[in-house]
Scaffold this active site. Structure first.
Site, PDB file in Angstrom:
ATOM      1  N   GLU A  56      52.354-137.798  -3.614  1.00  0.00           N
ATOM      2  CA  GLU A  56      52.448-137.723  -2.160  1.00  0.00           C
ATOM      3  C   GLU A  56      53.557-136.757  -1.807  1.00  0.00           C
ATOM      4  OE1 GLU A  56      51.633-141.760  -0.040  1.00  0.00           O
ATOM      5  OE2 GLU A  56      52.831-142.168  -1.808  1.00  0.00           O
ATOM      6  N   HIS A 108      45.773-148.628  -8.028  1.00  0.00           N
ATOM      7  CA  HIS A 108      44.934-147.425  -7.967  1.00  0.00           C
ATOM      8  C   HIS A 108      44.821-146.725  -9.330  1.00  0.00           C
ATOM      9  CE1 HIS A 108      45.373-148.160  -3.800  1.00  0.00           C
ATOM     10  NE2 HIS A 108      46.519-147.531  -3.620  1.00  0.00           N
ATOM     11  N   LYS A 118      56.574-140.139  -4.517  1.00  0.00           N
ATOM     12  CA  LYS A 118      56.683-139.682  -3.130  1.00  0.00           C
ATOM     13  C   LYS A 118      57.565-138.442  -3.093  1.00  0.00           C
ATOM     14  CE  LYS A 118      55.834-144.089  -0.887  1.00  0.00           C
ATOM     15  NZ  LYS A 118      54.550-143.732  -0.254  1.00  0.00           N
TER      16      LYS A 118
END
Ligand code: NAP
Length: 510
Positions: A239, A263, A361
């Protein structure tokens, strides 16, 4: 036995025909939250717009705010206008909004659940929802048990005759193996397992389902999909954003629990599993469970895991702050915003092939992909300089964005010399199909209403995933000296690169 609506015009063998939900309604707990506004409300509208919901569909919102039905309707309207995928139709909206109700209350409030039961009974009468209700838990995980107890106490969990009642549970499902087992126990006490739909929204993505088509509908890939030809597999979910306003949720959870446990391990299972006997939910699950049971962590977790926290830096031309400066995060937090793990799959097909999973992230780019990297050709009849720029063949499934598949292989550079260099061959969803892909939540909500469980991880899969991750978390908890930092906008901490370098490999830079 609960039954689903059957479209009399449909040949059940023809999967291309649209699947339309039968008489039903959905209750969203936590309807005022972020997930509901950005994903669930728009998905319900998009389903209605595509003609996949029954004419009398009902949507009931439950939260503490003092809203009338009209206030609720306005919030859904604004969310649909902002986030829906399909064009706005006044007619579809008017029809859908007639089935909206809002119930105000706290989860501990018996009266609110009695009001909810009365509201649903009324909707059965006026909208023809037939006693078929899905309860969507878009709420803090700590509230799951109390809402389950309330559904049981108020009789809402118990269908009569042909009715069905289903519960939809958002991630995270537990915090570790023990809490996941406890939660499974509580859920299974109130709802039978076939009525429990645990959301892993990655499984609702077209590209993830295409992995099964790619592997099992073609002759090309499966013969080389094994340890004889594959060097290693890299599964990445990167991300470019930070934690935003989600400090309360994220701190103490971290990247591994938030993404790898669900996931990425599901993507690993679909990449590594054997061909199922059929695509029935039970057969698919059997193969996923087999492969998750065969996953093993290397003995030395210091050498085969890495974690980090984003420090300030630049992203998309903007200066961004580090994790420890984010609002609501303790300056001494050791929660990781980047996690990488090396796993082995102890089966004949995958013996000795490492699977590297990473997520983070504030990385260089927003991308999710599965890269199957092949061994080098056993012999290269070229001079060393001719193949200096030749890497390994790779098959990359691009899950998001720019969904598609890339194959990387060596090709001759035009000119008099026999110089070979890597090139890419691309399949892109956007260019090959005219139909736009539905959002994952559209597919998953429709599957809940149809009672189709294939894309929802079952209790055993969730527990096996925690069994894989728990030793990593325990190892990190024992480590002293804090978490490595990485500059925002880069590809993670140096320790992650060192982890790959020890194996003589490098991470891809998608
Ligand atoms: N946001 C995402 O992108 C995302 C992605 C994947 C999974 N999830 C999961 O989805 C769930 C919801 O996430 P979110 O981001 O939407 O959370 P959120 O914005 O914090 O919303 C939480 C909701 O729960 C309600 N709520 C909390 N305590 C309550 C109580 N005691 N009684 C009644 N209602 C209560 C709040 O309603 P009121 O305050 O109005 O009463 C609010 O509507 C979480 O489990 C999260 O882990 C979220």
């Amino acid at each position: 036995m609960p039954t689903d609506y059957v479209n009399p015009l449909r040949d059940p063998r023809d999967k291309r025909l649209p699947r339309i939900a039968g008489p039903s309604g959905i209750v969203i707990f936590g309807v005022t939250g972020d997930l509901s506004r950005k994903k669930l409300m728009p998905a319900i509208y998009d389903l209605a717009n595509r003609g996949l919901l029954p004419p009398g569909f009902a949507l009931v919102g439950f939260a503490r705010r003092d809203w009338a039905n009209e206030d609720f309707s306005k919030v859904v309207h604004d969310a649909v206008r902002e986030y829906a995928r399909t064009p706005f139709s006044e007619e579809v909206w008017r029809h859908l909004a007639e089935g909206f109700r809002f119930v105000q209350g706290s989860f501990g409030d018996d009266d609110a659940f009695d009001t909810l039961a009365a509201t649903l009974a009324d909707l059965d009468r006026v909208r023809g929802t037939g006693g078929n209700h899905a309860f969507y838990f878009s709420i803090p995980p700590g509230a799951f048990p109390v809402v389950l107890q309330q559904l049981r106490r108020s009789g809402l969990a118990d269908p009569h005759g042909d009715e069905w009642r289903r519960v939809v549970i958002e991630k995270p499902f537990g915090h570790d193996l023990a809490s996941a087992q406890e939660l499974n126990g509580i859920v299974n006490d109130v709802f039978p397992s076939e009525s429990v739909f645990r959301i892993d929204h990655y499984l609702g993505k077209e590209t993830v389902q295409n992995l099964l088509a790619l592997r099992f509908a073609n002759q090309l890939y499966e013969p080389i999909w094994n340890a004889n030809y594959v060097d290693h597999v890299q599964i990445t979910m990167a991300e470019d954003i930070g934690i935003g306003g989600r400090a309360g949720y994220y701190d103490g959870i971290g990247a591994a629990r938030d993404v790898i446990q669900n996931h990425l391990l599901q993507l690993l299972a679909l990449t590594a599993m054997e061909e199922p006997v059929s695509f029935s939910p039970a057969q698919l699950r059997t193969e996923k469970v087999k492969v998750l049971s065969a996953v093993r962590l290397p003995a030395d977790l210091s050498a085969s895991t890495a974690r980090g926290q984003y420090a300030g830096g630049w992203q998309g031309g903007q200066k961004v702050i580090g994790y420890l400066q984010e609002e609501g995060i303790s300056r001494s937090s050791t929660t990781e915003t980047y996690a990488a793990v090396k796993l082995l799959v102890d089966t004949r097909r995958w013996a000795g092939v490492p699977f590297y999973l990473r997520t983070g992230k504030r990385l260089g780019k927003r991308v999710t992909e599965i890269a199957v990297v092949f061994k080098r050709a056993p012999h290269l009849p070229f001079s060393y300089t001719d193949t200096e720029e030749l890497g390994s063949n790779a098959l990359v499934i691009r899950v998001q964005p720019d969904e598609g598949v890339t194959i990387r292989f060596g090709s001759k550079v035009p000119g008099p010399a026999m110089e070979v260099r890597d090139v890419n061959m691309d399949f892109s969803y956007g260019q090959s199909f005219t139909e736009a892909s539905p959002e994952a939540y559209e597919r998953l909500i429709l599957d809940v209403l149809l009672g189709e469980p294939s894309l929802f991880p079952q209790d055993e899969e969730v527990e096996l995933s925690w069994r894989i991750l728990d030793p990593v978390e325990a190892h990190w908890a024992r480590q002293r000296g804090g978490v490595d930092q990485y500059v925002s906008g880069t590809w993670g901490p140096a320790s992650a690169d060192a982890m790959m370098a020890r194996d003589g490999r490098t991470w891809r830079r998608p």
